[in-house]
Design a protein around this motif. Structure first.
Motif, short mmCIF file in Angstrom:
data_model
loop_
_atom_site.label_atom_id
_atom_site.label_comp_id
_atom_site.label_asym_id
_atom_site.label_seq_id
_atom_site.Cartn_x
_atom_site.Cartn_y
_atom_site.Cartn_z
N ASN A 1 11.76 -11.11 7.62
CA ASN A 1 10.86 -9.99 7.41
C ASN A 1 10.30 -10.02 6.00
OD1 ASN A 1 11.27 -8.88 9.95
ND2 ASN A 1 13.03 -7.70 9.28
N VAL A 2 9.03 -9.60 5.86
CA VAL A 2 8.40 -9.49 4.55
C VAL A 2 9.01 -8.28 3.86
CG1 VAL A 2 6.21 -9.15 3.35
CG2 VAL A 2 6.28 -10.53 5.44
N VAL B 1 10.43 -12.90 1.42
CA VAL B 1 10.93 -12.83 2.79
C VAL B 1 12.45 -12.74 2.76
CG1 VAL B 1 11.18 -14.12 4.95
CG2 VAL B 1 8.99 -14.08 3.79
N VAL C 1 -0.95 -9.79 6.46
CA VAL C 1 0.50 -9.58 6.41
C VAL C 1 0.82 -8.36 5.54
CG1 VAL C 1 2.69 -10.61 5.70
CG2 VAL C 1 0.95 -12.03 6.78
N PHE D 1 4.61 -13.20 -1.83
CA PHE D 1 5.43 -12.17 -1.21
C PHE D 1 6.85 -12.71 -1.07
CE2 PHE D 1 3.53 -14.58 2.22
CZ PHE D 1 4.53 -14.74 3.16
N PRO E 1 2.45 -8.28 0.04
CA PRO E 1 1.77 -9.45 -0.50
C PRO E 1 0.76 -9.05 -1.58
CG PRO E 1 1.87 -9.58 1.88
CD PRO E 1 2.32 -8.20 1.50
N LYS F 1 4.20 -5.53 4.22
CA LYS F 1 5.64 -5.34 4.04
C LYS F 1 6.24 -4.87 5.36
CE LYS F 1 8.94 -2.78 1.22
NZ LYS F 1 9.09 -1.83 0.11
#
Length: 181
Positions: free
Chosen positions: A11-12, A31, A69, A29, A16, A71
Motif C-alpha cells: 500500500n502507498v 510503499v 496514485v 512515494f 506521491p 495514499k
C-alpha cells in the motif's frame, strides 16, 4: 554491471509528490508491504513482518503516477534497487529505494479505470538513468502536449457511464479529471 530487480506489492503510505529537477520530473512515494500468514493457534490470518521502501518514478511514469496514485492505494511496483548514500552530522547514512519501471494497481484488491495516454510526440528513449535535461518539459516537442485523454473513454456530457452500477463506482467516476501540465 548487473542490477537487482524487485517487485513489491503493498500500500502507498505517503502521498506521491512530483518535483521538477534538472534531469526531468520525478515522483516519489513510499510503499509498505505486510506479510500475511495463517496462524493455527488463532485459526486465522495474522500480520507478520513489515517492509517499507521508497519509490521514485521518472519521465512519463512520473506524470502518470502523480495523476493516478494516492495514499492508501494498493499497488504493485516493479523496478531496480538502488542505495542513496550521504554524510550527515551523525556519520555516513544510506537508504534503499526502488527506481520504478512500472507501477500498477493491485487488482486483487479492487477495480481500476485505465485510460491509455495518447502520445503526441516521439517516444523518449528508455535508459538506465533519468532523462537528460529537456527544459521545462519532460518530453521532446515544441509546445505539443505530452498526451491527451481519449475522448471515447468517458461520456461527452460528463455523466457516469451506465456500466457503473455500484454507488462507489458512480462517485469515483464523477470525480473531475486532474489537470494536465
Amino acid at each position: 554491471m548487473s542490477t537487482t530487480e524487485i517487485t513489491v506489492t503493498g500500500n502507498v503510505v505517503t502521498s506521491p509528490t512530483r518535483n521538477r529537477t534538472q534531469n526531468g520530473s520525478v515522483t516519489n512515494f513510499r510503499v509498505a508491504s505486510t506479510e500475511r500468514r495463517y496462524d493455527s493457534t488463532v485459526q486465522g490470518f495474522v500480520d507478520g513482518a513489515r517492509f517499507f521502501v521508497d519509490v521514485e518514478c521518472w519521465g512519463e511514469l512520473s506524470g502518470n503516477v502523480s495523476h493516478s496514485v494516492s495514499k492508501g492505494d494498493p499497488v504493485i511496483v516493479r523496478g531496480t534497487l538502488r542505495t542513496d548514500e550521504w554524510e550527515s552530522d551523525s556519520g555516513r547514512r544510506s537508504r534503499t529505494k526502488v527506481r520504478a519501471m512500472a507501477v500498477g494497481f493491485d487488482l486483487s484488491r479492487g477495480t481500476a479505470d485505465f485510460r491509455k495516454t495518447q502520445r503526441a510526440a516521439t517516444a523518449t528513449p528508455q535508459g538506465d538513468e533519468p532523462p537528460a535535461d529537456a527544459g521545462e518539459r519532460d518530453y521532446p516537442g515544441a509546445g505539443v502536449p505530452l498526451y491527451e485523454l481519449d475522448p471515447d473513454s468517458s461520456p461527452a456530457d460528463g455523466a457516469p457511464d451506465s456500466a457503473f452500477d455500484h454507488p462507489l463506482d458512480t462517485a469515483l467516476h464523477a470525480l473531475p479529471e486532474p489537470a494536465l501540465q
